[in-house]
Design a protein around this motif. Structure first.
Motif, mmCIF file in Angstrom:
data_model
loop_
_atom_site.group_PDB
_atom_site.id
_atom_site.type_symbol
_atom_site.label_atom_id
_atom_site.label_comp_id
_atom_site.label_asym_id
_atom_site.label_seq_id
_atom_site.Cartn_x
_atom_site.Cartn_y
_atom_site.Cartn_z
ATOM 1 N N GLY A 7 7.731 -0.718 -15.840
ATOM 2 C CA GLY A 7 7.827 -2.066 -16.822
ATOM 3 C C GLY A 7 6.744 -3.271 -16.728
ATOM 4 N N GLY A 8 5.986 -3.078 -15.579
ATOM 5 C CA GLY A 8 4.897 -4.040 -15.499
ATOM 6 C C GLY A 8 5.196 -5.381 -14.960
ATOM 7 N N ASP A 9 6.225 -5.637 -14.406
ATOM 8 C CA ASP A 9 6.643 -6.856 -13.906
ATOM 9 C C ASP A 9 5.910 -6.971 -12.491
ATOM 10 O OD1 ASP A 9 7.972 -9.022 -12.448
ATOM 11 O OD2 ASP A 9 10.136 -8.525 -13.166
ATOM 12 N N PRO A 10 5.238 -8.164 -12.233
ATOM 13 C CA PRO A 10 4.503 -8.200 -11.167
ATOM 14 C C PRO A 10 5.378 -8.177 -9.900
ATOM 15 C CG PRO A 10 4.250 -10.088 -12.480
ATOM 16 C CD PRO A 10 4.914 -8.959 -13.309
ATOM 17 N N LEU A 11 6.482 -8.851 -9.811
ATOM 18 C CA LEU A 11 7.478 -8.806 -8.745
ATOM 19 C C LEU A 11 7.938 -7.563 -8.238
ATOM 20 C CD1 LEU A 11 9.992 -12.012 -9.428
ATOM 21 C CD2 LEU A 11 8.426 -11.583 -7.794
ATOM 22 N N VAL A 12 8.031 -6.649 -9.317
ATOM 23 C CA VAL A 12 8.362 -5.058 -8.722
ATOM 24 C C VAL A 12 7.256 -4.440 -8.171
ATOM 25 C CG1 VAL A 12 8.866 -2.962 -9.730
ATOM 26 C CG2 VAL A 12 10.017 -4.859 -10.792
ATOM 27 N N GLY A 13 6.224 -4.854 -8.621
ATOM 28 C CA GLY A 13 4.823 -4.406 -7.761
ATOM 29 C C GLY A 13 4.740 -4.880 -6.694
ATOM 30 N N LEU A 14 5.053 -6.252 -6.323
ATOM 31 C CA LEU A 14 5.004 -6.703 -5.120
ATOM 32 C C LEU A 14 6.348 -6.231 -4.245
ATOM 33 C CD1 LEU A 14 3.965 -9.310 -3.539
ATOM 34 C CD2 LEU A 14 5.875 -10.507 -4.229
ATOM 35 N N PHE A 15 7.370 -5.836 -4.645
ATOM 36 C CA PHE A 15 8.578 -5.204 -3.820
ATOM 37 C C PHE A 15 8.001 -4.102 -3.445
ATOM 38 C CE2 PHE A 15 11.860 -2.390 -3.740
ATOM 39 C CZ PHE A 15 12.810 -3.094 -3.023
ATOM 40 N N VAL A 16 7.348 -3.004 -4.266
ATOM 41 C CA VAL A 16 6.861 -1.746 -3.948
ATOM 42 C C VAL A 16 5.876 -1.838 -2.938
ATOM 43 C CG1 VAL A 16 5.686 0.370 -4.769
ATOM 44 C CG2 VAL A 16 7.755 -0.633 -6.224
ATOM 45 N N ALA A 17 4.864 -2.582 -2.956
ATOM 46 C CA ALA A 17 3.699 -2.924 -1.922
ATOM 47 C C ALA A 17 4.421 -3.172 -0.621
ATOM 48 C CB ALA A 17 2.925 -4.180 -2.388
ATOM 49 N N ALA A 18 5.503 -4.114 -0.645
ATOM 50 C CA ALA A 18 6.226 -4.420 0.658
ATOM 51 C C ALA A 18 6.867 -3.207 1.095
ATOM 52 C CB ALA A 18 7.206 -5.500 0.492
ATOM 53 N N MET A 19 7.654 -2.596 0.087
ATOM 54 C CA MET A 19 8.224 -1.331 0.697
ATOM 55 C C MET A 19 7.410 -0.350 1.342
ATOM 56 S SD MET A 19 10.651 1.031 -2.143
ATOM 57 C CE MET A 19 9.542 2.177 -2.749
ATOM 58 N N PHE A 20 6.177 0.120 0.823
ATOM 59 C CA PHE A 20 5.323 0.806 1.475
ATOM 60 C C PHE A 20 4.761 0.159 2.782
ATOM 61 C CE2 PHE A 20 4.695 2.861 -2.787
ATOM 62 C CZ PHE A 20 5.122 4.070 -2.467
ATOM 63 N N ALA A 21 4.673 -0.926 2.869
ATOM 64 C CA ALA A 21 4.385 -1.665 4.148
ATOM 65 C C ALA A 21 5.539 -1.563 4.978
ATOM 66 C CB ALA A 21 3.988 -3.166 3.903
ATOM 67 N N GLY A 22 6.531 -1.536 4.708
ATOM 68 C CA GLY A 22 7.674 -0.955 5.776
ATOM 69 C C GLY A 22 7.668 0.177 6.281
ATOM 70 N N MET A 23 7.522 1.185 5.191
ATOM 71 C CA MET A 23 7.467 2.527 5.708
ATOM 72 C C MET A 23 6.286 2.711 6.634
ATOM 73 S SD MET A 23 8.175 4.447 2.172
ATOM 74 C CE MET A 23 9.464 4.284 1.025
ATOM 75 N N ALA A 24 5.126 2.012 6.335
ATOM 76 C CA ALA A 24 3.892 2.102 7.451
ATOM 77 C C ALA A 24 4.361 1.813 8.445
ATOM 78 C CB ALA A 24 2.911 1.488 6.600
ATOM 79 N N LEU A 25 5.231 0.587 8.655
ATOM 80 C CA LEU A 25 5.395 -0.011 9.824
ATOM 81 C C LEU A 25 6.275 0.823 10.694
ATOM 82 C CD1 LEU A 25 4.947 -3.053 10.985
ATOM 83 C CD2 LEU A 25 7.427 -3.469 10.006
ATOM 84 N N HIS A 26 6.980 1.514 10.005
ATOM 85 C CA HIS A 26 8.015 2.543 10.743
ATOM 86 C C HIS A 26 7.179 3.707 11.105
ATOM 87 C CE1 HIS A 26 10.861 5.786 11.108
ATOM 88 N NE2 HIS A 26 11.510 5.052 11.566
ATOM 89 N N ALA A 27 6.243 4.154 10.509
ATOM 90 C CA ALA A 27 5.417 5.247 11.058
ATOM 91 C C ALA A 27 4.630 4.709 12.099
ATOM 92 C CB ALA A 27 4.483 5.704 9.853
ATOM 93 N N ARG A 28 4.141 3.640 12.210
ATOM 94 C CA ARG A 28 3.313 3.087 13.106
ATOM 95 C C ARG A 28 4.361 2.815 14.705
ATOM 96 N NH1 ARG A 28 -1.102 -1.628 12.398
ATOM 97 N NH2 ARG A 28 -0.662 -1.819 14.715
#
Lengths: 131, 64
Positions: free
Chosen positions: A108-129
């Motif tokens: 849909g191109g909403d930048p807030l959704v992009g920000l959410f997804v970026a944070a989500m991947f950061a959260g996953m990376a945090l868990h992996a570390r």
């Protein structure tokens, strides 16, 4: 897995999420606020399909498009599962997005959704570390 | 914005720590009659409702 099959299945999943309203945070929040029970039917409908379908599928020796099944084997309920699910729910309820629909909503191109997804991947990376 | 980032971090970390999300535990796990998934679904539905009904209004100060 066959790439074409994977793409078609992904497309079908995304269409389902979109049609059901899961990609609209306002709808999800309405559901979590007990104002709009419609998404209960979505979840119930999807689970009904797997409840009836999985036992049939698993009677096969192997899947149609893969050489074997990959199924979770654990059945113990540990602290990590409960804490993880609790944190997941908090994030989900704060903005009304969860992983599948968030990735779908990127289209849909909403930048807030992009920000959410970026944070989500950061959260996953945090868990992996943290292991 | 900060709320979106915090929520994304929680969802990403929580999905990994809890071994699944709404689709994984909710649709696939319940379909396999997995006790772990049932527990996860009950927990994230509860905290999800809590976040949407209590935390969110609190953090947004009434403005949605």
């Amino acid at each position: 897995m066959n790439l074409v099959v994977a793409a078609l299945v992904g497309l079908l999943f995304a269409l389902g999420l979109g049609l059901a309203g899961m990609t609209q945070p306002a709808r999800v929040l309405g559901f979590l606020e007990f104002r709009d029970p419609a998404l209960l039917l979505t979840m119930g409908g999807a689970t009904a399909v797997t409840l009836l379908g999985f036992p049939r599928v698993l009677r096969r020796e192997r899947p149609v498009f893969a050489w074997r099944f990959w199924l979770p084997t654990r059945s113990d309920i540990d602290r990590k599962l409960l804490v993880g699910a609790a944190l997941f729910g908090l994030g989900w309820g704060l903005v009304g997005l969860c992983p599948g629909p968030a990735l779908t909503a990127l289209a849909g191109g909403d930048p807030l959704v992009g920000l959410f997804v970026a944070a989500m991947f950061a959260g996953m990376a945090l868990h992996a570390r943290r292991g | 914005m900060a709320l979106v980032v915090a929520a994304g971090l929680l969802v990403g970390y929580g999905a990994r720590a809890g071994n699944g999300c709404t689709s994984g535990h909710g649709v696939c796990g319940l379909g396999r009659r997995s006790p772990r998934s049932l527990a996860a679904v009950l927990v994230f539905m509860t905290t999800g409702a809590l976040a949407a009904q209590v935390l969110r209004p609190l953090l947004l100060g009434g403005a949605s």
